[in-house]
Structure formats: structure tokens, C-alpha cells
Write a protein that holds these residues in place. Structure first.
Motif, PDB file in Angstrom:
ATOM      1  N   MET A 719       3.527  -0.421  -1.353  1.00 41.58           N
ATOM      2  CA  MET A 719       2.450  -1.238  -1.922  1.00 41.58           C
ATOM      3  C   MET A 719       2.129  -0.787  -3.344  1.00 41.58           C
ATOM      4  O   MET A 719       1.908  -1.607  -4.240  1.00 41.58           O
ATOM      5  N   ILE A 724       0.507  -3.925  -5.282  1.00 43.91           N
ATOM      6  CA  ILE A 724      -0.367  -4.646  -4.363  1.00 43.91           C
ATOM      7  C   ILE A 724      -1.598  -3.793  -4.076  1.00 43.91           C
ATOM      8  O   ILE A 724      -1.483  -2.635  -3.689  1.00 43.91           O
ATOM      9  N   THR A 730      -5.197  -6.519   2.890  1.00 41.47           N
ATOM     10  CA  THR A 730      -3.969  -5.756   3.109  1.00 41.47           C
ATOM     11  C   THR A 730      -4.170  -4.646   4.128  1.00 41.47           C
ATOM     12  O   THR A 730      -3.226  -4.260   4.823  1.00 41.47           O
ATOM     13  N   MET A 792       6.754 -15.280   1.937  1.00 39.61           N
ATOM     14  CA  MET A 792       6.803 -14.952   0.509  1.00 39.61           C
ATOM     15  C   MET A 792       7.175 -16.180  -0.329  1.00 39.61           C
ATOM     16  O   MET A 792       7.055 -16.157  -1.557  1.00 39.61           O
ATOM     17  N   SER A 798      -2.073 -14.963  -1.267  1.00 39.76           N
ATOM     18  CA  SER A 798      -2.479 -14.187  -0.095  1.00 39.76           C
ATOM     19  C   SER A 798      -1.440 -14.318   1.017  1.00 39.76           C
ATOM     20  O   SER A 798      -1.165 -13.345   1.739  1.00 39.76           O
ATOM     21  N   GLN A 800       1.757 -14.897   0.442  1.00 36.59           N
ATOM     22  CA  GLN A 800       2.905 -14.138  -0.046  1.00 36.59           C
ATOM     23  C   GLN A 800       2.739 -12.658   0.272  1.00 36.59           C
ATOM     24  O   GLN A 800       3.671 -12.000   0.753  1.00 36.59           O
ATOM     25  N   ARG A 801       1.544 -12.128  -0.013  1.00 37.53           N
ATOM     26  CA  ARG A 801       1.291 -10.712   0.278  1.00 37.53           C
ATOM     27  C   ARG A 801       1.367 -10.452   1.770  1.00 37.53           C
ATOM     28  O   ARG A 801       1.902  -9.427   2.210  1.00 37.53           O
ATOM     29  N   ILE A 805       4.025  -7.690   3.129  1.00 36.47           N
ATOM     30  CA  ILE A 805       3.552  -6.444   3.744  1.00 36.47           C
ATOM     31  C   ILE A 805       3.910  -6.401   5.221  1.00 36.47           C
ATOM     32  O   ILE A 805       4.329  -5.359   5.751  1.00 36.47           O
TER      33      ILE A 805
END
Length: 843
Positions: A719, A724, A730, A792, A798, A800-801, A805
Motif C-alpha cells: 500500500m 494508497i 482500506t 481495478m 474506491s 479500484q482500490r 487491495i
């Protein structure tokens, strides 16, 4: 007969009864799904901090501008937006707004639209008539500019924007910070459209207001043609964010489904098993939705993460049941389906049960959080995980058994080998056992060093919340190659938000700091303290400075100055009370406050609080730059407040939406980190107990859990490298990594000890473990990581993250379980003085 064997015998001997019972329970639970509030809401976070209490006090005791209103901002930009043509366009645009019934009915009654074109037209109107009289109507403003030449309009603009002019309104607040004072050209200006929200819901915008803001975009397209423009407001953000999310899933869902089906099809090589697994996943989600309805819990952004966790665990559970069933058949081809399922289920149910208990209890530990949204997240996750065990530990094996019995009777029950027992996949999975045999210390050293690096990097991870990071972005070029039905719309929300933050001084509640000043507010020198605070604010990075070099702020001193400019009595009192000639009253403050209240009570109520004739507190506000993060804002505004306290007997609290947001963010992260620690503690205690009871070794619990800790450290390091931030969003996604990581590690650890108890030496046991259980883990990890990794491609950052993750967390959990854990298990065996490892892994 061991407990696991008795459990498996009960399920397989009464498979039809189990199927009926679980389906009835599912129907009963699923009935509650109809009561779920389907509208997605922002998770409600609150803080009991002094800053939050101060903000509440400000809202109670002061007249706060913008109450019961929301604002849409119309930005006009170009080479010069101060031309006669451009100013007339925006005035005609305002007329179109008032003539559009769907927009007009949402506007506030008093001064619903404010723009620089109004200021210029009104100034020209009064100048032509010698001043005085009621303000001109919108039609009169349009007629005024239409009657003027380009040069006459330019001259009026020059007079209005003269830094020394006493212009009605505040024209500099409507210009971009790039404007040079005194110039008759500007690259951008802003028009504010105020809508009444008094009749709408308290925590969101009504559909009428949202629709009106979207309609503004269409009107602007028809009205503003000589320059570029965009409309930005909370309604536009809500509408386009929801649309972008829908379009993202329209693109992603088919791709994710094909990937998941492809991987599962490759792993199972049996369409019936794939369909049974997907049916089980659907039933688990029914349990979750039903619980939401029965418990009266609405869907929030945080709860969106729960289905992904449950899908991952469900796929994993299904694969383990099927693969152990197949292993039993492969090891003893003469076994009937019932006997094979009994043996396979007995071999896997303890691991599934342990994973269920540890992950459920870990997530349920959030139920003690003081924050309701986090409590709900923990509760729903815990119930969903238990539901996954009920479906895949009871219904799924019983249903699989009945289906295979039917297929056998029909002569269509093909023999399938376990995924990890194939030659190519088996060689790949055996790497962990080979390394454990040859260089376990090297493997562990590398893993620990990487984890240490991740831990160090974690201290540098940004923890600030950037609201624009949640806005949808325009699609990449390659999406233009998609079929027309799947091509997404164009989204400029994030670009527009960044432009606003970088080029305009915002006065919204989310873009300003507040100071609540309590104590002896009538003491001499109080206003000098506030004047000094203005200078301190100019030195900060957070406070926004307008094109004219001034702060956009309000405080008791500015209120007194404004009223004194219109009232001779107040002006005379201010002059008499200014003993040092700096323009700031030094004494007789109570009488000055009284005079201001008598002259303009509405203005006084915005910055001076009076109760029962006594002055209790003062209020100051300052607009903030949109490019400064909340952590810096909080630190700088607290420093200004401390400076005010240091020179007086006042009690000053720096507050405002950015500051309370930062403090809530810190509180949430602290809560989640504490939850992580509780989770690990509970899991460690449980694993120590269960391995002590089953295999007479409590230390094995720590050995099994250690790779999960390493995987989390790797995740935090990644991260950091990916830039990120570690936010609530997250952190909750990382919790999914813990849940799935514990599940993977338990499966490997449980299978290894079971194989050791079967008389195999450590390496032979590891070979059986990584080729059998490891095969199911590989299929599970590949399926879930690929499915979530497709996110992604979403248009919403959000999502995509979330996809990135989650996919990384699952990948690291798998690698830690099949590469690092085998070496730990070998060393654990050596420490216990068990059989020496062989020179080469057993075949």
C-alpha cells in the motif's frame, strides 16, 4: 469415533433431512431481506471529541449561513469570462433557471442565485440612475447590459473590481484566485445556485434537488456557448457517482463472472460442482440480506465489503469440501459416494469450523466499537461467516452427496482428480515443501525481512482522507473499443473538483474552519486577539487567500466593521473605543456588542452569542484551500487557537467539518487497529486451545497464525509503495485479508498435523498437504483474487482500490500459507524432536 467423524457421519447418513432443514432455515432468514433499505447511504460516523461538541454548540447558538440549503456551483472559464457576451450569457442562464419549474421550485426564496454578472449589472444599473432604489430585477439586469457597449461593460467591470472601490457584494469571492486585482480580464468565475433543503431528508438530498442540479447541466449547455463551463454540486456528485458505479459493474460483472467460472471450471472440471458452489454462495448472501432485514440494518458503504468477504470464504469452503471428497475417492477407488464424503468431510470440517470460529469472533470483536457503523460491520460479517459454515459445512456436502448418488444411478458420475494432485499443478505447489526441506531458515528470513520492511513502510502510509479520491474518473481510451451498450459515459467530476479546489476559495462547511471563543469575551483586548489570529491564519498553508490578498473569513471584528460602515452610531463607538488607533476596539466591548445587535441583529447573531443579556461566546470562520489535507488543517488551526489562548484568558476550540472529519478518521483507525489486535488475540488463543486438545501442542496455534501477520505486513508495504492511504475504507478491506488469511493458514496447519498423525514424516506430510489442501487453496485464491482484481477496471477509484487491495491481500495470504508456513511447520517439528526431515521431499 472422533467428533469430526461423528459429525460427518450424521450429515451423510441424514443428508436429505439436512438439506430440507437448512433450506427451511434459509427461507426463514431470507424473508427478512424484503425489509432491507436498498438505498446506499454514507456510513454514519460521529465523534464525542471537544471539537465535535464545539461545532454542535456553534450550530445551536449562532446563526449559521447556509442552514437548510445546498449549493450548486456553476464555473465559467475561458480566455476572458468578464466580457459583455459572457456576462450576458450567465444572466440569461439565470433567467432560464427561474423559468424551469423543476429547478425553480427547489430554489431558496432569498437571493437564490449569486454571480459576478449580477454584481456588474447592478452596479451599471445604479450608476445610470444615480444610485438608490430597490435592487434591479433579473430582467432589468439583462436589459441594462444589453443596452451597453462592450467598452461600457468593460469600464463598469473595472470600477466594480477596483481594489479600493466600495462595491456592494463581494466580487472577489466569485473570481478565481488567478485573477489579478484591477484587471478587466479573468480566466474563471463562479456562480452560486442555492437550493432549499428544509423539506428534504436530514442526512441526504431529496430526489427533486438532485434532479434539479442535473437539469442545471442541460440548461448550461444551451445557455453558455462562448466559454467553457461545468456544474458541480452534491446532487451532481450523487447522481454521477451512482451512474459511474452502475456502469462500472456493467463492464466488470461479465468479466469477473467469466474469470470466476473459468478458474472454477478449470479447478473442478465439472459443471455440476461449479453450479453447486455458486448456489451455495447465493444462499450465504441470502442469509446475510435476511439478517440485515431482521436486524433493521441499512446498507452503507462499509457493508459493501461484507459480501466480498463471504464470497471469498464460500468459494474456499466449497473447494475444500469437494477436493477432500475427491481425495478420499482417489485414495480408495472402491469407496461409495457416502463413505467418500464422510471421510472427506471429516478431514476438512475441523479446519472449516476453526476458520469460521476465528474469523467470526475476530469480526464480531468490532461489536464493542463505540461507532455504530463499525459495530454493524462486525455483526453482519460475523453472522455471514457463520452462515457460510451452515451452508458449506452442512447443506453443501449433503447436496453434493445426493447429486452424485443421482449421477451414479444415471451412470453419469465422472471420476475427477483433486486439483492439486495433477502433475503440473502438483509440482508447482510442492515448491513450498521443497524449500522447507532444503532451506527453511532462508525462507523464513526472507519473509520476515520483507515483513519488517512492510512494517517500517506502514509508519509512513498516509492516513488522510481526500474526498476527491472517491469521485469517478473518465474511462481509459481502450473502453471506447467496447460494444456501444457497454461503453461508459464521460466523467469529469474529479477533474472539476480538483479545478474548484485549486482555483477558487470555497465557503462550504466542508471547506472552512471554525473557532469557538468562550470565556470573558467582553474583556479589553479580546478583539485584538482575534485581529492577531487573522495574521496567524495568513501564515498557514490551510487558510485560503483570495485574488485580492484577503482571507475569506468572518469574525466579530468583521461584523463590527461591516455594521459600522452602515451605522454612524456604531462607527462613533468603535472610534472612541480604539485607544491605539489600529482600527480595533480595545475597550467598552459589551456596549459595542449591544450597539451592533441593535443596529443589525441578524449580522450580530452570526458571530456574537448573547444569552439572557450576557455575552457567552464568539465565533470566527475562515475558508480553507481545497488542496490541503485534513491533518495539516487540524494541526494548523489548533496552533492558531492555542495562539489566541496564549495571549488572553479565553478558551478557544478550533473545529469545523475538516477537523471533525480528521478526528473521526483517527478514531476509526484506532478502533480498527484495536480490532485487529483483539482479532489476533482471540484467534491465537483459540488455535492454541484447539491444537492443544487435538494434537497436544498449543504452540502450533502461534506457528499457524504467524504467516497471517507476515502477509498483513507485506500488504501494508505494498500500500505504501502504491501510494494508497490507510483510511477506514482500506482498513476494513485489510480485515478481509485477515479473515481469508487465517482460513488458509488453518487449512494448511490442520492438514499437516493430520498427515503427521497418520505416520508420515514432516516432508511427506507437507507434500500431501500442499498438493491436496494447497490445491484447493490455489483454486480458491485464484478465483477470488481474479474476481476482485477485475474491479481495478472500474471508473470509481474506491472500487479500484477495493479490487487492488483485496486481490493483493488474498495473493499474499495464499503465498504465506503455501511457501512460508511449510518451513515454519518443519522447524516446529524439529524443535519438538520429531522425525528428521528427509534429504528430498517424498514423492
Amino acid at each position: 469415533m472422533k467428533l469430526a467423524e461423528r459429525y460427518a457421519a450424521t450429515v451423510t447418513d441424514h443428508s436429505k433431512l439436512v438439506i430440507v432443514a437448512v433450506l427451511l432455515l434459509t427461507v426463514g432468514m431470507g424473508i427478512g431481506a424484503g425489509a432491507v433499505d436498498g438505498g446506499l447511504t454514507i456510513a454514519g460516523f460521529s465523534s464525542d471529541s471537544p471539537e465535535a461538541a464545539a461545532l454542535d454548540e456553534i450550530e445551536r447558538n449562532f446563526s449559521v449561513a447556509g442552514e437548510n440549503t445546498t449549493t450548486a456551483q456553476v464555473v465559467v472559464r475561458g480566455e476572458n469570462v468578464l466580457t459583455r457576451e459572457s456576462l450576458l450569457e450567465t444572466l440569461r442562464f439565470q433567467r432560464a433557471i427561474t423559468e424551469d419549474a423543476s429547478i425553480n421550485e427547489t430554489l431558496r426564496a432569498e437571493q437564490p442565485v449569486i454571480g459576478l454578472s449580477n454584481v456588474v449589472a447592478t452596479a451599471a444599473y445604479y450608476e445610470e440612475r444615480g444610485g438608490g432604489g430597490p435592487p434591479p430585477s433579473l430582467d432589468a439586469q439583462i436589459d441594462q447590459l444589453e443596452s451597453m457597449s462592450d467598452s461600457e461593460v468593460e469600464s463598469t467591470v473595472e470600477r466594480v473590481l477596483d481594489p479600493d472601490a466600495d462595491t456592494q457584494g463581494d466580487p472577489y469571492a466569485l473570481l478565481s484566485t488567478a485573477y489579478e486585482p484591477g484587471s478587466t480580464t479573468a480566466p474563471a468565475r463562479i456562480m452560486l445556485v442555492y437550493q432549499d433543503t428544509s423539506d428534504g431528508p436530514a442526512d441526504s438530498l431529496s430526489e427533486d434537488v438532485i434532479a434539479a442540479q442535473v437539469e442545471l447541466q442541460d440548461l448550461a449547455e444551451a445557455s453558455i456557448t462562448s466559454t467553457d463551463y461545468f456544474v458541480f454540486g452534491p446532487g451532481v456528485v450523487d447522481e454521477e457517482s451512482g451512474q459511474a458505479t452502475g456502469e462500472s459493474f456493467a463492464i466488470i460483472s461479465p468479466a469477473a463472472l467469466l474469470l470466476i467460472l473459468g478458474v472454477l471450471g478449470f479447478a473442478y472440471r465439472d459443471a455440476i460442482d461449479v453450479l453447486l458452489g455458486l448456489l451455495g454462495v447465493a444462499l450465504v448472501l441470502v442469509w446475510m440480506a435476511g439478517f440485515l432485514g431482521w436486524a433493521g440494518i441499512g446498507i452503507t458503504q462499509i457493508l459493501i465489503a461484507v459480501p466480498f468477504l463471504l464470497i471469498g470464504l464460500s468459494i474456499d469452503y466449497a473447494l475444500h469440501v469437494v477436493m477432500r471428497y475427491r481425495e478420499a475417492t482417489l485414495d480408495d477407488p472402491d469407496l461409495a459416494p457416502q463413505a467418500a464424503m464422510r471421510r472427506g468431510l471429516a478431514g476438512v470440517v475441523v479446519a472449516i469450523g476453526a476458520a469460521t470460529f476465528t474469523t467470526a469472533v475476530g469480526f464480531l470483536s468490532n461489536a464493542v466499537s463505540p461507532i455504530s457503523s463499525i459495530r454493524e460491520f462486525g455483526l453482519v460479517s460475523g453472522v455471514g461467516i457463520v452462515a457460510a459454515f451452515i451452508v458449506f459445512g452442512l447443506l453443501f456436502p449433503a447436496l453434493k452427496l445426493e447429486v452424485d448418488r443421482l449421477r451414479e444411478r444415471l451412470g453419469r458420475n465422472p471420476e475427477r482428480t483433486p486439483f492439486g494432485r495433477g502433475e503440473r499443478v502438483g509440482r508447482l505447489l510442492s515448491v513450498g515443501a521443497t524449500l522447507a526441506n532444503r532451506a527453511p531458515y532462508v525462507v523464513i528470513a526472507i519473509a520476515v525481512v520483507l515483513a519488517a520492511g512492510g512494517g517500517v513502510a506502514a509508519t509512513g502510509i498516509d492516513t488522510t482522507l481526500d474526498q476527491s479520491a472517491f469521485l469517478p474518473e473518465d474511462s481509459p481510451e481502450w473502453m471506447n473499443l467496447l460494444p456501444a451498450a457497454f461503453q461508459p459515459s464521460d466523467y469529469d467530476l474529479k477533474e472539476n473538483a480538483d479545478y474548484l479546489n485549486e482555483n477558487f476559495v470555497q465557503s462550504r462547511g466542508s471547506a472552512q474552519a471554525e473557532f469557538l471563543i468562550r470565556g470573558p469575551v467582553t474583556d479589553p483586548g479580546t478583539l485584538d486577539v482575534i485581529a492577531a489570529a487573522r495574521d496567524d491564519l495568513r501564515e498557514t498553508d490551510s487558510a485560503a487567500v483570495r485574488a485580492d490578498g484577503n482571507l475569506q473569513s468572518t469574525d466579530p471584528l468583521s461584523t463590527i466593521e461591516a455594521v459600522a460602515a452602515q451605522n454612524e452610531t456604531v462607527a462613533a463607538m468603535v472610534e472612541d473605543a480604539d485607544t491605539d488607533g489600529d482600527g480595533v476596539p480595545d475597550e467598552n466591548l459589551a456596549a459595542i456588542y449591544d450597539a451592533v445587535y441593535d443596529a443589525d441583529p441578524a449580522a450580530a447573531a452570526t458571530t456574537i452569542h448573547r444569552e439572557n443579556g450576557e455575552y457567552r461566546s464568539l465565533r470566527a470562520t475562515v475558508a480553507l484551500t481545497g488542496t490541503t489535507n485534513t491533518r495539516v488543517i487540524t494541526e494548523e488551526m489548533r496552533a492558531v487557537a492555542s495562539g489566541m489562548e496564549a495571549g488572553s484568558s479565553l478558551d478557544v476550540v478550533a473545529t469545523g467539518s475538516p477537523i471533525t472529519t480528521e478526528l473521526v478518521q483517527r478514531s476509526l483507525l484506532r478502533t480498527l487497529v484495536e480490532g485487529f489486535l483483539i482479532t489476533f488475540g482471540v484467534i491465537l488463543a483459540f488455535l492454541a486451545a484447539i491444537f492443544r486438545v487435538r494434537y497436544r501442542s498449543a504452540s502450533l496455534g502461534a506457528v499457524v497464525l504467524f504467516p497471517v501477520v507476515l502477509a498483513q505486513a507485506w500488504l501494508f508495504g505494498t500500500m505504501y509503495l502504491a501510494g494508497i492511504a490507510f483510511t477506514t475504507e482500506t482498513a476494513i478491506i485489510a480485515a478481509i485479508g485477515i479473515g481469508i488469511g487465517v482460513d488458509y493458514a488453518i487449512h494448511i496447519g490442520e492438514r499437516f498435523v493430520e498427515e503427521r498423525d497418520g505416520g508420515r514424516d514432516p516432508i511427506a506430510a507437507l507434500q500431501r498437504t500442499v498438493r491436496g489442501t494447497g490445491g484447493a487453496l490455489l483454486a480458491s485464491a485464484a478465483t477470488t483474487a481474479a474476481g476482485f482484481g477485475v474491479l481495478m477496471l472500474a471508473l470509481v477509484p474506491s472500487l479500484q482500490r477495493f479490487g487492488f487491495i483485496t486481490a493483493i491481500a488474498i495473493t499474499y495470504a495464499f503465498l504465506a500459507s503455501v511457501l512460508v508456513l511449510p518451513s515454519l511447520l518443519v522447524l516446529w517439528s524439529r524443535v519438538r524432536g520429531e522425525d528428521e526431515v528427509s534429504a528430498e521431499p517424498a514423492a
